[in-house]
Motif scaffolding. Structure first.
Motif, PDB file in Angstrom:
ATOM      1  N   VAL A 129      93.856 109.419 -26.982  1.00  0.00           N
ATOM      2  CA  VAL A 129      93.983 110.273 -25.798  1.00  0.00           C
ATOM      3  C   VAL A 129      94.502 109.466 -24.610  1.00  0.00           C
ATOM      4  CG1 VAL A 129      92.672 111.609 -24.097  1.00  0.00           C
ATOM      5  CG2 VAL A 129      92.243 111.948 -26.544  1.00  0.00           C
ATOM      6  N   LEU A 130      94.005 108.254 -24.445  1.00  0.00           N
ATOM      7  CA  LEU A 130      94.437 107.418 -23.331  1.00  0.00           C
ATOM      8  C   LEU A 130      95.915 107.044 -23.460  1.00  0.00           C
ATOM      9  CD1 LEU A 130      91.376 104.995 -23.020  1.00  0.00           C
ATOM     10  CD2 LEU A 130      91.868 107.040 -21.664  1.00  0.00           C
ATOM     11  N   LEU A 131      96.334 106.653 -24.652  1.00  0.00           N
ATOM     12  CA  LEU A 131      97.730 106.252 -24.829  1.00  0.00           C
ATOM     13  C   LEU A 131      98.663 107.448 -24.639  1.00  0.00           C
ATOM     14  CD1 LEU A 131      99.471 103.788 -25.523  1.00  0.00           C
ATOM     15  CD2 LEU A 131      99.469 104.570 -27.902  1.00  0.00           C
ATOM     16  N   GLU A 132      98.263 108.607 -25.132  1.00  0.00           N
ATOM     17  CA  GLU A 132      99.100 109.793 -24.964  1.00  0.00           C
ATOM     18  C   GLU A 132      99.210 110.176 -23.493  1.00  0.00           C
ATOM     19  OE1 GLU A 132     101.476 113.146 -25.892  1.00  0.00           O
ATOM     20  OE2 GLU A 132     101.035 111.247 -26.900  1.00  0.00           O
ATOM     21  N   ALA A 133      98.117 110.023 -22.758  1.00  0.00           N
ATOM     22  CA  ALA A 133      98.160 110.319 -21.326  1.00  0.00           C
ATOM     23  C   ALA A 133      99.123 109.383 -20.597  1.00  0.00           C
ATOM     24  CB  ALA A 133      96.759 110.217 -20.736  1.00  0.00           C
ATOM     25  N   LEU A 134      99.154 108.115 -20.981  1.00  0.00           N
ATOM     26  CA  LEU A 134     100.103 107.184 -20.378  1.00  0.00           C
ATOM     27  C   LEU A 134     101.535 107.533 -20.783  1.00  0.00           C
ATOM     28  CD1 LEU A 134      98.118 103.857 -20.897  1.00  0.00           C
ATOM     29  CD2 LEU A 134      98.750 104.854 -18.687  1.00  0.00           C
ATOM     30  N   ARG A 135     101.726 107.899 -22.037  1.00  0.00           N
ATOM     31  CA  ARG A 135     103.076 108.229 -22.515  1.00  0.00           C
ATOM     32  C   ARG A 135     103.640 109.432 -21.779  1.00  0.00           C
ATOM     33  NH1 ARG A 135     105.915 111.144 -26.231  1.00  0.00           N
ATOM     34  NH2 ARG A 135     104.122 112.453 -26.720  1.00  0.00           N
ATOM     35  N   THR A 136     102.798 110.427 -21.479  1.00  0.00           N
ATOM     36  CA  THR A 136     103.259 111.668 -20.833  1.00  0.00           C
ATOM     37  C   THR A 136     103.073 111.641 -19.326  1.00  0.00           C
ATOM     38  OG1 THR A 136     101.094 112.698 -21.195  1.00  0.00           O
ATOM     39  CG2 THR A 136     102.766 112.990 -22.917  1.00  0.00           C
ATOM     40  N   GLN A 137     102.567 110.532 -18.790  1.00  0.00           N
ATOM     41  CA  GLN A 137     102.307 110.398 -17.349  1.00  0.00           C
ATOM     42  C   GLN A 137     101.447 111.551 -16.849  1.00  0.00           C
ATOM     43  OE1 GLN A 137     105.654 108.547 -15.002  1.00  0.00           O
ATOM     44  NE2 GLN A 137     106.872 109.320 -16.712  1.00  0.00           N
ATOM     45  N   ALA A 138     100.304 111.716 -17.495  1.00  0.00           N
ATOM     46  CA  ALA A 138      99.418 112.839 -17.197  1.00  0.00           C
ATOM     47  C   ALA A 138      98.754 112.679 -15.833  1.00  0.00           C
ATOM     48  CB  ALA A 138      98.362 112.959 -18.293  1.00  0.00           C
ATOM     49  N   ARG A 139      98.371 113.819 -15.265  1.00  0.00           N
ATOM     50  CA  ARG A 139      97.585 113.889 -14.032  1.00  0.00           C
ATOM     51  C   ARG A 139      96.360 114.732 -14.366  1.00  0.00           C
ATOM     52  NH1 ARG A 139     100.687 110.489 -13.202  1.00  0.00           N
ATOM     53  NH2 ARG A 139     102.114 110.181 -11.455  1.00  0.00           N
ATOM     54  N   ILE A 140      95.170 114.122 -14.353  1.00  0.00           N
ATOM     55  CA  ILE A 140      93.959 114.815 -14.751  1.00  0.00           C
ATOM     56  C   ILE A 140      92.907 114.565 -13.674  1.00  0.00           C
ATOM     57  CG2 ILE A 140      92.255 115.165 -16.580  1.00  0.00           C
ATOM     58  CD1 ILE A 140      94.190 113.684 -18.466  1.00  0.00           C
ATOM     59  N   GLY A 141      92.618 115.578 -12.890  1.00  0.00           N
ATOM     60  CA  GLY A 141      91.706 115.374 -11.773  1.00  0.00           C
ATOM     61  C   GLY A 141      92.252 114.306 -10.850  1.00  0.00           C
ATOM     62  N   GLY A 142      91.431 113.315 -10.546  1.00  0.00           N
ATOM     63  CA  GLY A 142      91.889 112.203  -9.707  1.00  0.00           C
ATOM     64  C   GLY A 142      92.534 111.081 -10.475  1.00  0.00           C
ATOM     65  N   LEU A 143      92.656 111.212 -11.797  1.00  0.00           N
ATOM     66  CA  LEU A 143      93.246 110.156 -12.619  1.00  0.00           C
ATOM     67  C   LEU A 143      94.753 110.292 -12.666  1.00  0.00           C
ATOM     68  CD1 LEU A 143      90.765 110.067 -15.658  1.00  0.00           C
ATOM     69  CD2 LEU A 143      90.697 108.712 -13.548  1.00  0.00           C
ATOM     70  N   ARG A 144      95.444 109.176 -12.511  1.00  0.00           N
ATOM     71  CA  ARG A 144      96.906 109.146 -12.552  1.00  0.00           C
ATOM     72  C   ARG A 144      97.353 108.142 -13.616  1.00  0.00           C
ATOM     73  NH1 ARG A 144      95.749 112.925 -10.161  1.00  0.00           N
ATOM     74  NH2 ARG A 144      96.298 113.566  -8.043  1.00  0.00           N
ATOM     75  N   PHE A 145      98.009 108.648 -14.665  1.00  0.00           N
ATOM     76  CA  PHE A 145      98.525 107.807 -15.741  1.00  0.00           C
ATOM     77  C   PHE A 145     100.015 107.600 -15.499  1.00  0.00           C
ATOM     78  CE2 PHE A 145      94.784 109.892 -17.369  1.00  0.00           C
ATOM     79  CZ  PHE A 145      94.180 108.978 -18.210  1.00  0.00           C
ATOM     80  N   ASP A 146     100.430 106.365 -15.236  1.00  0.00           N
ATOM     81  CA  ASP A 146     101.825 106.059 -14.926  1.00  0.00           C
ATOM     82  C   ASP A 146     102.360 105.031 -15.912  1.00  0.00           C
ATOM     83  OD1 ASP A 146     102.224 107.721 -12.621  1.00  0.00           O
ATOM     84  OD2 ASP A 146     100.973 106.320 -11.491  1.00  0.00           O
ATOM     85  N   ARG A 147     103.698 104.958 -15.996  1.00  0.00           N
ATOM     86  CA  ARG A 147     104.303 103.970 -16.891  1.00  0.00           C
ATOM     87  C   ARG A 147     105.672 103.571 -16.393  1.00  0.00           C
ATOM     88  NH1 ARG A 147     108.087 105.929 -20.642  1.00  0.00           N
ATOM     89  NH2 ARG A 147     108.245 108.202 -20.809  1.00  0.00           N
ATOM     90  N   ASP A 148     106.167 102.472 -16.940  1.00  0.00           N
ATOM     91  CA  ASP A 148     107.519 101.995 -16.657  1.00  0.00           C
ATOM     92  C   ASP A 148     108.488 102.864 -17.460  1.00  0.00           C
ATOM     93  OD1 ASP A 148     109.931 100.699 -16.448  1.00  0.00           O
ATOM     94  OD2 ASP A 148     109.216  98.776 -17.217  1.00  0.00           O
ATOM     95  N   PRO A 149     109.367 103.610 -16.791  1.00  0.00           N
ATOM     96  CA  PRO A 149     110.282 104.481 -17.535  1.00  0.00           C
ATOM     97  C   PRO A 149     111.248 103.716 -18.426  1.00  0.00           C
ATOM     98  CG  PRO A 149     110.877 104.398 -15.204  1.00  0.00           C
ATOM     99  CD  PRO A 149     109.549 103.726 -15.336  1.00  0.00           C
ATOM    100  N   GLY A 150     111.405 102.425 -18.196  1.00  0.00           N
ATOM    101  CA  GLY A 150     112.314 101.641 -19.017  1.00  0.00           C
ATOM    102  C   GLY A 150     111.709 101.158 -20.317  1.00  0.00           C
ATOM    103  N   GLN A 151     110.401 101.390 -20.518  1.00  0.00           N
ATOM    104  CA  GLN A 151     109.739 100.975 -21.749  1.00  0.00           C
ATOM    105  C   GLN A 151     109.233 102.203 -22.504  1.00  0.00           C
ATOM    106  OE1 GLN A 151     107.136  97.471 -21.688  1.00  0.00           O
ATOM    107  NE2 GLN A 151     107.483  97.292 -19.492  1.00  0.00           N
ATOM    108  N   GLU A 152     109.457 102.222 -23.787  1.00  0.00           N
ATOM    109  CA  GLU A 152     109.045 103.354 -24.614  1.00  0.00           C
ATOM    110  C   GLU A 152     107.611 103.148 -25.100  1.00  0.00           C
ATOM    111  OE1 GLU A 152     110.215 105.574 -28.848  1.00  0.00           O
ATOM    112  OE2 GLU A 152     111.197 103.705 -28.247  1.00  0.00           O
ATOM    113  N   ILE A 153     106.842 104.229 -25.091  1.00  0.00           N
ATOM    114  CA  ILE A 153     105.503 104.228 -25.668  1.00  0.00           C
ATOM    115  C   ILE A 153     105.519 105.176 -26.856  1.00  0.00           C
ATOM    116  CG2 ILE A 153     103.056 104.718 -25.312  1.00  0.00           C
ATOM    117  CD1 ILE A 153     103.406 104.116 -22.367  1.00  0.00           C
ATOM    118  N   ARG A 154     105.508 104.630 -28.054  1.00  0.00           N
ATOM    119  CA  ARG A 154     105.531 105.465 -29.260  1.00  0.00           C
ATOM    120  C   ARG A 154     104.139 106.015 -29.542  1.00  0.00           C
ATOM    121  NH1 ARG A 154     105.939 103.170 -33.664  1.00  0.00           N
ATOM    122  NH2 ARG A 154     105.678 100.958 -33.113  1.00  0.00           N
ATOM    123  N   ASP A 155     104.094 107.191 -30.152  1.00  0.00           N
ATOM    124  CA  ASP A 155     102.811 107.718 -30.589  1.00  0.00           C
ATOM    125  C   ASP A 155     102.560 107.271 -32.021  1.00  0.00           C
ATOM    126  OD1 ASP A 155     104.625 109.240 -31.996  1.00  0.00           O
ATOM    127  OD2 ASP A 155     104.096 111.145 -31.055  1.00  0.00           O
ATOM    128  N   GLY A 156     101.373 107.593 -32.527  1.00  0.00           N
ATOM    129  CA  GLY A 156     101.049 107.238 -33.902  1.00  0.00           C
ATOM    130  C   GLY A 156     100.610 105.812 -34.111  1.00  0.00           C
TER     131      GLY A 156
END
Length: 471
Positions: A129-156
């Protein structure tokens, strides 16, 4: 992902799913390696923010918590509002055997009555769940999941928790990423994200560039909570590598020299990336005062230091004398807690530096202050000493060769050998050794002889000291 958020600094009502967890957390938290308040009772736990990441009505529930833990202050310490900790709490009907070490307890009342709660980092599903939130740059309540757009985060990627850390926790995803979750958190810019980002902009390959990060925006405060970085597959921890070589009777000189070059590369890049300042008499006076105060407190706490106090104090006095004569030093951002355990050697032989959080017990503003690079150098020199005295029998000559090689390697990149500044280097080594004496006396009395051997050396001005500090 669903979400329910408890407002900043409020307590859940009796019907809130987390209201019945406090008795369980009071028992569980002090047993965790990363809990900083050991030895003092937990008198209360106040939620700072509670965010539901997976609803508990399914097979697995998941809550992200920021909680403030209230304890009596340490002896002689001022009153404190309590440390804020980050927790990931899983909810299941029952734990499978593989998750038995993660057990927090069984809930007996409230909406979660009859359920089992546990440390969710041990469970691959919540970790996903945490990795997917970072991959999709999720916003959940006060939590902000951000990432470098130049790096790919694969699922699985298969998640596994690392069990060796102490002050924080980490999850490894396959052999691709490592997610470090900060346990004791404070509002503000955390150097564990700030410095690697700055070094990435400089193209410094000695520090893995952040791929993603988690932070919380609560009222007017921002908390850095986690950092995702590339995982150095097959890397050897510098401390474990040094101990293995010692056990085999092998030399570590080439590795120490290479590590000195890597450290200098990081320092050079940081001097380009972030502001530097000049420390004059006023700033050096404050530095010396802090070292002297820590020595005085240490002597009170550990009587074994008393015979060496005059000699140790002279190391700080010598630095103050140079400042009064007009000597200045350049200060910049540094690692702040550098030792062999903060270094990784890849299978190719390249060294990387990790964990730029600094000493977690120190205030964040202090950890972000520019400092002379010799603070990091002194920390590494002390680490070689520790490794050598961990051997049976101790190998002081091994430490001396490693110390010399590290400084020589540093000079190859920086253009200046740290040993050409013996007064400042001795002061920082002394300050570090005094800290180590107090730590070992409190937590590992069997190790007290290691820093005391350095104290005996540093408290003198005999030829031994001259040999250790001269090029």
């Amino acid at each position: 992902m669903a979400e329910t958020v408890t407002p900043f600094n409020t307590t859940p009502s009796s019907g809130h799913p987390l209201a019945s967890l406090e008795p369980l957390l009071r028992e569980w938290l002090p047993r965790q390696r990363w809990f900083a308040g050991k030895g003092r009772p937990v008198t209360g736990i106040t939620p700072v923010a509670v965010t539901e990441l997976l609803p508990p009505d399914g097979r697995i529930g998941l809550y992200h918590l920021l909680v403030r833990v209230h304890q009596p202050p340490a002896l002689g310490a001022p009153a404190h509002p309590g440390d804020c900790y980050q927790l990931l709490i899983g909810v299941r009907e029952a734990l499978p055997p593989r998750l038995a070490p993660a057990l927090i307890g069984h809930v007996t009342e409230g909406p979660l009555a009859g359920r089992t709660v546990y440390e969710a980092l041990y469970d691959p599903r919540p970790a996903d769940v945490l990795l997917e939130a970072l991959r999709t740059q999720a916003r959940i309540g006060g939590l902000r999941f951000d990432r470098d757009p130049g790096q790919e985060i694969r699922d699985g990627l298969v998640a596994r928790v690392m069990t060796a850390e102490q002050s924080n926790s980490s999850i490894v995803y396959g052999d691709t990423f490592i997610l470090k979750l900060l346990r004791r958190v404070v509002p503000g810019v955390n150097p564990d994200l700030e410095i690697p980002l700055a070094l990435a902009r400089e193209g410094c390959a000695r520090v893995p560039a952040p791929t993603g990060w988690l932070h919380a925006e609560l009222d007017d405060d921002s908390y850095v909570l986690a950092v995702l970085q590339p995982f150095v597959s097959g890397a050897s921890d510098g401390w474990e590598l040094a101990l293995r070589e010692l056990a085999k009777g092998e030399d570590f000189v080439a590795e120490a020299r290479s590590l000195g070059r890597a450290t200098a590369e990081v320092h050079t890049a940081l001097a380009r990336a972030l502001p530097t300042v000049t420390l004059g008499q006023a700033q050096l006076g404050l530095l010396v005062d802090g070292m002297t105060e820590r020595l005085e407190a240490a002597v009170q706490a550990v009587p074994a230091l008393r015979p060496y106090e005059p000699g140790l104090r002279s190391a700080f006095r010598a630095l103050a004398d140079l400042a009064e004569e007009g000597r200045t030093w350049t200060a910049q951002r540094v690692h702040g807690d550098l030792h062999l355990g903060q270094c990784l050697r890849s299978p190719s032989g390249a060294w990387s530096l990790i964990d730029f959080e600094g000493e977690p017990a120190r205030p964040l503003a202090e950890r972000r202050m520019p400092q002379p690079v010799l603070r990091d150098v002194a920390g590494m020199l002390r680490s070689f000493d520790y490794a050598a005295h961990s051997a049976s029998p101790p190998a002081p000559e091994w430490a001396h060769r490693c110390r010399s090689a590290f400084c020589a390697g540093y000079a190859e990149v920086a253009g200046r050998d740290p040993r050409t500044d013996p007064v400042l280097l001795r002061a920082y080594e002394t300050d570090k050794a005094v800290y180590e004496v107090v730590y070992e006396a409190r937590h590992r009395p069997d190790w007290l002889g290691v820093p005391l051997s350095a104290v005996r050396r540093l408290a003198t001005s005999d030829p031994t000291l001259a040999r250790e500090t001269s090029p």
